[in-house]
Design a protein around this motif. Structure first.
Motif, short mmCIF file in Angstrom:
data_model
loop_
_atom_site.label_atom_id
_atom_site.label_comp_id
_atom_site.label_asym_id
_atom_site.label_seq_id
_atom_site.Cartn_x
_atom_site.Cartn_y
_atom_site.Cartn_z
N ILE A 216 0.85 -1.20 0.00
CA ILE A 216 0.00 0.00 0.00
C ILE A 216 0.88 1.25 0.00
N LEU A 217 1.86 1.27 0.89
CA LEU A 217 2.73 2.44 1.00
C LEU A 217 3.72 2.54 -0.15
N ALA A 218 3.88 1.43 -0.89
CA ALA A 218 4.78 1.47 -2.05
C ALA A 218 4.15 2.23 -3.22
N VAL A 219 2.85 2.41 -3.18
CA VAL A 219 2.19 3.27 -4.17
C VAL A 219 2.51 4.71 -3.77
N ALA A 220 3.35 5.36 -4.57
CA ALA A 220 3.93 6.64 -4.16
C ALA A 220 2.87 7.66 -3.75
N GLY A 221 1.81 7.74 -4.48
CA GLY A 221 0.77 8.73 -4.15
C GLY A 221 0.14 8.49 -2.80
N ILE A 222 0.08 7.23 -2.37
CA ILE A 222 -0.49 6.93 -1.06
C ILE A 222 0.48 7.31 0.04
N ARG A 223 1.71 6.89 -0.10
CA ARG A 223 2.71 7.25 0.92
C ARG A 223 2.82 8.77 1.04
N ASP A 224 2.83 9.46 -0.09
CA ASP A 224 2.92 10.92 -0.06
C ASP A 224 1.72 11.52 0.67
N ALA A 225 0.53 10.97 0.41
CA ALA A 225 -0.67 11.49 1.06
C ALA A 225 -0.63 11.27 2.56
N VAL A 226 -0.16 10.09 2.99
CA VAL A 226 -0.06 9.80 4.42
C VAL A 226 0.98 10.71 5.07
N THR A 227 2.12 10.86 4.43
CA THR A 227 3.19 11.69 4.98
C THR A 227 2.76 13.14 5.13
N ALA A 228 1.97 13.63 4.16
CA ALA A 228 1.56 15.03 4.17
C ALA A 228 0.22 15.28 4.83
N ALA A 229 -0.45 14.24 5.29
CA ALA A 229 -1.81 14.39 5.83
C ALA A 229 -1.85 15.35 7.02
N ALA A 230 -2.93 16.13 7.08
CA ALA A 230 -3.12 16.99 8.24
C ALA A 230 -3.54 16.18 9.45
N ALA A 264 10.90 -2.34 16.68
CA ALA A 264 11.57 -2.39 15.38
C ALA A 264 10.60 -2.11 14.24
N VAL A 265 9.36 -2.60 14.37
CA VAL A 265 8.37 -2.33 13.33
C VAL A 265 8.00 -0.85 13.32
N ALA A 266 7.89 -0.25 14.50
CA ALA A 266 7.64 1.19 14.56
C ALA A 266 8.77 1.95 13.88
N ALA A 267 10.00 1.55 14.14
CA ALA A 267 11.15 2.19 13.51
C ALA A 267 11.13 1.99 11.99
N HIS A 268 10.66 0.83 11.56
CA HIS A 268 10.54 0.54 10.12
C HIS A 268 9.57 1.51 9.47
N TYR A 269 8.42 1.74 10.11
CA TYR A 269 7.47 2.71 9.57
C TYR A 269 8.01 4.13 9.68
N CYS A 270 8.71 4.42 10.78
CA CYS A 270 9.41 5.69 10.99
C CYS A 270 8.44 6.83 11.31
N ALA A 271 8.93 7.79 12.06
CA ALA A 271 8.14 8.95 12.44
C ALA A 271 7.91 9.86 11.25
N ARG A 272 6.75 10.47 11.20
CA ARG A 272 6.48 11.41 10.09
C ARG A 272 7.43 12.59 10.12
N ALA A 273 7.86 12.97 11.31
CA ALA A 273 8.80 14.08 11.42
C ALA A 273 10.13 13.75 10.75
N ASP A 274 10.40 12.46 10.57
CA ASP A 274 11.64 12.03 9.93
C ASP A 274 11.39 11.46 8.54
N GLY A 275 10.24 11.79 7.96
CA GLY A 275 9.93 11.32 6.61
C GLY A 275 9.18 10.01 6.56
N GLY A 276 8.77 9.49 7.71
CA GLY A 276 8.01 8.24 7.77
C GLY A 276 6.52 8.47 7.79
N VAL A 277 5.80 7.54 8.44
CA VAL A 277 4.34 7.62 8.37
C VAL A 277 3.64 7.61 9.72
N LEU A 278 4.38 7.56 10.84
CA LEU A 278 3.74 7.42 12.14
C LEU A 278 3.85 8.66 13.02
#
Length: 327
Positions: A216-230, A264-278
């Motif tokens: 799901i997150l490999a679809v660039a438009g989805i990952r971008d939307a999650v990363t930029a979501a308000a 480790a899974v949380a780190a894999h997803y990564c914080a949004r502040a660091d370019g991730g999704v959480l």
């Protein structure tokens, strides 16, 4: 009556099905009469495949059947009370996979889907038509209308469809990596990015991080939307006490160099502040000792019971996730 939050869930597999049921129940407990207006589920289609001339969408069907109340809860896939007469006939003809069972009712779904695809409907259109049959209480969307099936590349560079590796070999063959051919060019299905952009909260279900949420997150438009979501993004750990709850996600995580642990899974997803999704991460009580590790990565840890033993337990987890997002 509370105002219904607009919720988007990224989900796949049995864990995703149970969690989505819990989110719908949490909305109902809040007095939301039409949960379909409040709940959108973006479903993994990376494990889709063509078999015996029909198109299978295992995660789409698992979540649809679960929401409709017709799923085989014991097996975790397929329809309750299904028979396998047609499957045996296919095997007698030497077609299909003898180790991949298709129930008769399930085949009815696949035949209907394939017919609609042949008529020109997109996967989005097919799911919308499927949703008319049962009151699902949610809007289901495929992650993309493109075909991006998952391929497992083994250590000897041989390649298997994910379903063969997962179902026939039970993940016993060591994977080198997972690929989704065509995903780089894939676009989010209509409504997916818009739903994420307008959401009050985005939830990442406790699904397999590699082969369910990963595509799901490999679809660039989805990952971008999650990363930029308000909206805040809250994930639920699929790892409890250092072990997977169901399936072979530990093998998948090892293949991509991620330890089988909630932190480790949380780190894999990564914080949004660091370019991730959480923004926040739900950890099981058994993993409370990892909360500081998660927090040190810029992700807010929330410790709660995470065993989805029934709909009530899943609803409690969903409510905790919504509270973590303050909606």
């Amino acid at each position: 009556m509370q105002t219904a939050p607009r919720i988007v869930v990224l989900a796949g597999g049995v864990g995703g099905s149970k969690f989505v049921l819990g989110v719908r129940e949490a909305l109902r407990r809040r007095g939301v009469s039409d949960t379909a207006d409040a709940l959108t589920v973006v479903v993994n289609t990376g494990d889709d495949l063509w078999l015996s001339g029909v198109r299978l969408q295992p995660d789409v069907d698992s979540i649809t059947y679960a929401l409709a109340g017709v799923n085989d809860a014991e097996r975790g896939w397929g329809r309750a009370g299904d028979s396998e007469r047609v499957n045996r006939e296919l095997q007698d003809w030497g077609t299909g996979w003898p180790w991949f069972t298709l129930g008769d009712l399930d085949l009815g779904t696949h035949l209907a889907r394939t017919g609609w695809l042949r008529e020109g409907l997109t996967p989005t259109g097919v799911i919308e038509r499927m949703s008319r049959r049962w009151p699902l209480g949610a809007r289901l969307l495929p992650m993309t209308d493109a075909e991006v099936d998952t391929v497992v590349v083994l250590e000897d560079d041989s390649r298997l469809h994910f379903q063969e590796w997962w179902t026939r070999h039970r993940a016993a063959l060591a994977p080198r990596r997972f690929e989704n051919p065509g995903v780089e060019a894939a676009q989010p299905a209509p409504g997916v990015a818009e739903g994420i952009t307008s959401a009050d909260v985005v939830l990442i279900a406790p699904s397999n991080p590699v082969v369910s949420i990963g595509p799901i997150l490999a679809v660039a438009g989805i990952r971008d939307a999650v990363t930029a979501a308000a909206a805040p993004v809250v994930g639920v750990s699929p790892i409890i006490g250092g072990a997977v709850v169901r399936g072979m996600a530990d093998v998948c995580l090892t293949a991509i160099g991620v330890e089988t642990s909630a932190a480790a899974v949380a780190a894999h997803y990564c914080a949004r502040a660091d370019g991730g999704v959480l923004d926040a991460w739900l950890l099981a009580e058994e993993d409370s000792g990892l909360a500081a590790d998660v927090g040190s990565r810029g992700i807010r840890p929330v410790v709660a019971p995470l065993w989805m033993t029934d709909v009530a337990a899943s609803a409690a987890i969903a409510e905790t996730a919504l509270a973590a997002a303050e909606v």
